[in-house]
Write a protein that holds these residues in place. Sequence first.
Motif, PDB file in Angstrom:
ATOM      1  N   VAL A 117       0.815  -1.264  -0.069  1.00 17.50           N
ATOM      2  CA  VAL A 117      -0.096  -0.146   0.182  1.00 17.50           C
ATOM      3  C   VAL A 117       0.905   1.061  -0.017  1.00 17.50           C
ATOM      4  N   ALA A 118       1.932   1.390   0.838  1.00 15.07           N
ATOM      5  CA  ALA A 118       2.826   2.480   0.993  1.00 15.07           C
ATOM      6  C   ALA A 118       3.664   2.822  -0.528  1.00 15.07           C
ATOM      7  N   ASP A 119       3.698   1.665  -1.352  1.00 15.81           N
ATOM      8  CA  ASP A 119       4.070   1.664  -2.768  1.00 15.81           C
ATOM      9  C   ASP A 119       3.167   2.863  -3.698  1.00 15.81           C
ATOM     10  N   ILE A 120       2.077   2.440  -3.469  1.00 18.29           N
ATOM     11  CA  ILE A 120       0.698   2.967  -4.077  1.00 18.29           C
ATOM     12  C   ILE A 120       0.664   4.559  -3.611  1.00 18.29           C
ATOM     13  N   PHE A 121       0.514   4.510  -2.370  1.00 18.47           N
ATOM     14  CA  PHE A 121       0.441   5.931  -1.855  1.00 18.47           C
ATOM     15  C   PHE A 121       1.555   6.893  -2.216  1.00 18.47           C
ATOM     16  N   ARG A 122       2.883   6.395  -2.067  1.00 16.45           N
ATOM     17  CA  ARG A 122       3.861   7.211  -2.582  1.00 16.45           C
ATOM     18  C   ARG A 122       3.894   7.326  -4.262  1.00 16.45           C
ATOM     19  N   ARG A 123       3.443   6.645  -4.877  1.00 16.89           N
ATOM     20  CA  ARG A 123       3.300   6.898  -6.241  1.00 16.89           C
ATOM     21  C   ARG A 123       2.270   7.899  -6.803  1.00 16.89           C
ATOM     22  N   TYR A 124       1.011   7.636  -6.231  1.00 11.31           N
ATOM     23  CA  TYR A 124      -0.165   8.121  -6.474  1.00 11.31           C
ATOM     24  C   TYR A 124      -0.663   9.210  -5.425  1.00 11.31           C
ATOM     25  N   GLY A 125       0.016   9.209  -4.158  1.00 12.79           N
ATOM     26  CA  GLY A 125      -0.896   9.726  -3.468  1.00 12.79           C
ATOM     27  C   GLY A 125      -0.801  11.485  -3.481  1.00 12.79           C
ATOM     28  N   PRO A 126       0.262  12.180  -3.908  1.00 15.21           N
ATOM     29  CA  PRO A 126       0.323  13.571  -4.341  1.00 15.21           C
ATOM     30  C   PRO A 126      -0.734  13.947  -5.023  1.00 15.21           C
ATOM     31  N   THR A 127      -0.889  13.034  -6.205  1.00 20.58           N
ATOM     32  CA  THR A 127      -1.799  13.373  -7.288  1.00 20.58           C
ATOM     33  C   THR A 127      -3.254  13.259  -6.438  1.00 20.58           C
ATOM     34  N   TRP A 128      -3.481  12.240  -6.148  1.00 21.29           N
ATOM     35  CA  TRP A 128      -4.868  11.956  -5.319  1.00 21.29           C
ATOM     36  C   TRP A 128      -5.163  13.041  -4.326  1.00 21.29           C
ATOM     37  N   ARG A 129      -4.270  13.369  -3.447  1.00 18.89           N
ATOM     38  CA  ARG A 129      -4.368  14.394  -2.491  1.00 18.89           C
ATOM     39  C   ARG A 129      -4.840  15.711  -3.216  1.00 18.89           C
ATOM     40  N   ARG A 130      -4.215  16.080  -4.133  1.00 18.03           N
ATOM     41  CA  ARG A 130      -4.840  17.303  -4.873  1.00 18.03           C
ATOM     42  C   ARG A 130      -6.053  17.265  -5.433  1.00 18.03           C
ATOM     43  N   ALA A 131      -6.369  16.042  -6.144  1.00 21.08           N
ATOM     44  CA  ALA A 131      -7.791  16.012  -6.614  1.00 21.08           C
ATOM     45  C   ALA A 131      -8.882  15.809  -5.769  1.00 21.08           C
ATOM     46  N   ASN A 132      -8.528  15.518  -4.591  1.00 14.15           N
ATOM     47  CA  ASN A 132      -9.504  15.334  -3.558  1.00 14.15           C
ATOM     48  C   ASN A 132      -9.509  16.415  -2.380  1.00 14.15           C
TER      49      ASN A 132
END
Length: 57
Positions: free
Chosen positions: A8-23
């Motif tokens: 899960v950490a790998d996914i968060f590190r890769r997509y987290g910043p974009t997801w946080r901006r979108a949400n």
Amino acid sequence: MPRPKLEVADIFRRYGPTWRRANAGHVSLIQLKVMSAIETCRTQALGGHVAACAKCG
């Protein structure tokens, strides 16, 4: 037990910043803190993670 290829950490590190901006505005501070903690888990920032046998090193 070997480390899984994807965590899960790998996914968060890769997509987290974009997801946080979108949400932005829809995610609580607690949720952001949890994501951050998961992202830094097993990283050099927290001292890393070494799997070794306690008996033979």
